[in-house]
Design a protein around this motif. Structure first.
Motif: not given
Length: 227
Positions: A100-117, A217-226
């Motif tokens: 399960l941990n390996e599956i979640f690592k695969t999913v979370y590694s695909k997160a997209k975010y860019e930190v601006k100035e 930010a975590v909740g916005e990057i990988i949101p659940y309905k609730v």
């Protein structure tokens, strides 16, 4: 089976695993401290990596092994939340934790975010982050309902002779098979959005990412309905 729970509370607790140890002294003001810290915290949370620049300004001089251990704790916590949210079989989780941990690592590694100035005019410092929300957990809600309907119909029409515990385990296994399949596909993202994360100083004049902003930010990057 599914439990409705405020994800922002869970992700707040999870975020403390990382945020609590990454502090920066103010004598590094020649660099964009807030940006480096925010980028590093997000990278550690979602990808288990961080830059040398980030590690160089950690107050506690955490070793690579310690950072890896914290990443594993984050993944464990995210798996725990996933099982709690969907009301899945906890025994199945314990028996399959590594996979399960390996599956979640695969999913979370695909997160997209860019930190601006950093907006240096604001006090405390504030960093803007452009994100593309991942749709996988929202899609799993639909998979959940479809599988529940399918299994309920099968039980009703075919007089399935199984205990509630057996059905719960079967549902968990089949649901996770769908999740694993989804994790291997190209990730789908929602419309990009920009959020703000504050990086204030604490009473010791040390910078630290705001826990509530990071949790949001975590909740916005990988949101659940609730949320």
């Amino acid at each position: 089976m599914r439990n409705i729970f405020l994800r922002k509370l869970a992700s707040f607790v999870v975020s403390l695993v990382i945020i609590g140890i990454y502090l920066i002294f103010t004598f590094f003001n020649t660099k964009d401290i807030a940006k480096i810290l925010t980028q590093g915290d997000l990278d550690l949370y979602f990808k288990g990596t961080c830059s040398k620049e980030y590690k160089d300004i950690l107050v506690d001089n955490s070793s690579d092994e310690e950072l890896k251990e914290n990443y594993e704790e984050v993944i464990n916590s995210e798996v725990d939340f996933f099982f709690y949210y969907f009301g899945l079989d906890e025994n199945y989780k314990e028996e399959n934790q590594e996979k399960l941990n390996e599956i979640f690592k695969t999913v979370y590694s695909k997160a997209k975010y860019e930190v601006k100035e950093t907006d240096k005019k604001k006090n405390p410092k504030e960093v803007t982050v452009e994100i593309e929300p991942m749709k996988i957990m929202l899609d799993m809600e639909d998979e959940y309902e479809a599988l529940m309907d399918e299994m309920t119909k099968d039980v009703d029409e075919n007089n399935v002779n199984k205990t509630d515990e057996e059905l719960h385990t079967e549902f968990t296994q089949r649901f996770l098979e769908k999740f694993e399949e989804a994790s291997m596909k190209d990730m789908q993202y929602d419309t990009s959005k920009t959020i703000a994360i504050k990086v204030p100083k604490d009473k010791n004049d040390i910078y630290q990412v705001d826990e509530k902003d990071f949790s949001k930010a975590v909740g916005e990057i990988i949101p659940y309905k609730v949320q």
